[in-house]
Design a protein around this motif. Sequence first.
Motif, PDB file in Angstrom:
ATOM      1  N   ARG A  92       1.127  -5.745   5.030  1.00  0.00           N
ATOM      2  CA  ARG A  92       2.232  -4.934   4.495  1.00  0.00           C
ATOM      3  C   ARG A  92       1.848  -3.460   4.504  1.00  0.00           C
ATOM      4  N   GLY A  93       2.737  -2.608   5.081  1.00  0.00           N
ATOM      5  CA  GLY A  93       2.497  -1.165   5.064  1.00  0.00           C
ATOM      6  C   GLY A  93       1.714  -0.683   6.265  1.00  0.00           C
ATOM      7  N   CYS A  94       1.717   0.624   6.467  1.00  0.00           N
ATOM      8  CA  CYS A  94       1.070   1.124   7.689  1.00  0.00           C
ATOM      9  C   CYS A  94       0.183   2.344   7.474  1.00  0.00           C
ATOM     10  N   SER A  95      -0.059   2.760   6.226  1.00  0.00           N
ATOM     11  CA  SER A  95      -0.987   3.894   6.076  1.00  0.00           C
ATOM     12  C   SER A  95      -2.423   3.370   5.941  1.00  0.00           C
ATOM     13  N   GLY A  96      -3.368   4.287   5.869  1.00  0.00           N
ATOM     14  CA  GLY A  96      -4.766   3.892   5.693  1.00  0.00           C
ATOM     15  C   GLY A  96      -5.398   3.339   6.951  1.00  0.00           C
TER      16      GLY A  96
END
Length: 193
Positions: A146-150
């Motif tokens: 889940r999510g796409c930053s980091g």
Amino acid sequence: MKRKLVFATNNAHKLEEIKAILGEKIEILSLKDIGCEADIPETADTLEGNASLKSRYIYDHYGMDCFADDTGLEVDALGGAPGVFSARYAGENGHDSEANMKKLLVNLKEITDRKAQFRTVISLIEQGKELQFEGIVKGDILTEKRGCSGFGYDPVFRPEGYDLSFAELGNDIKNKISHRARAVALLCKHLSD
Ligand code: IMP
């Protein structure tokens, strides 16, 4: 004149993070800054050992005060794996985050205990004497990305007290609560005392 301290990394993100906190008081030098192009061995089987190998290498070869870090994702149901092998969990070439996360999700497929922690160890050497600092963030492994930053395992790790993964929370929040931030805070406290 400012005190000089080598950070045994060429990771630009980590360097910026440290310089933002310590830069006014201490001149932080990267491996590139001191002309070190060696592939420093990371052959220990613990985070403590690897952090120590890296800082000791710089102290022994350059005679400068320095610090190094090592981080791993430790999953309870996997007996602490991938741990020190987090970067190369899915293969020796390493740093293939997609393959690493895929392997982790497959290995945890039928498992309900999904507790895990990120742990960072920093080894500091000052005039030949070593000190270590540890930072931990507890959480659990999600069942899907889940999510796409980091980077790394961020899309599958949800820190305790949050409904979102590290990759959904974004760097501003992550960098306040992360394992690395906690270890760096202890290092900085020591250096500022
Ligand atoms: P390093 O010691 O900082 O190079 O970290 C080793 C490996 O742990 C990385 O290659 C990533 O797979 C993983 N890792 C370290 N820190 C993080 C993080 O903040 N988020 C997600 N994965 C991380």
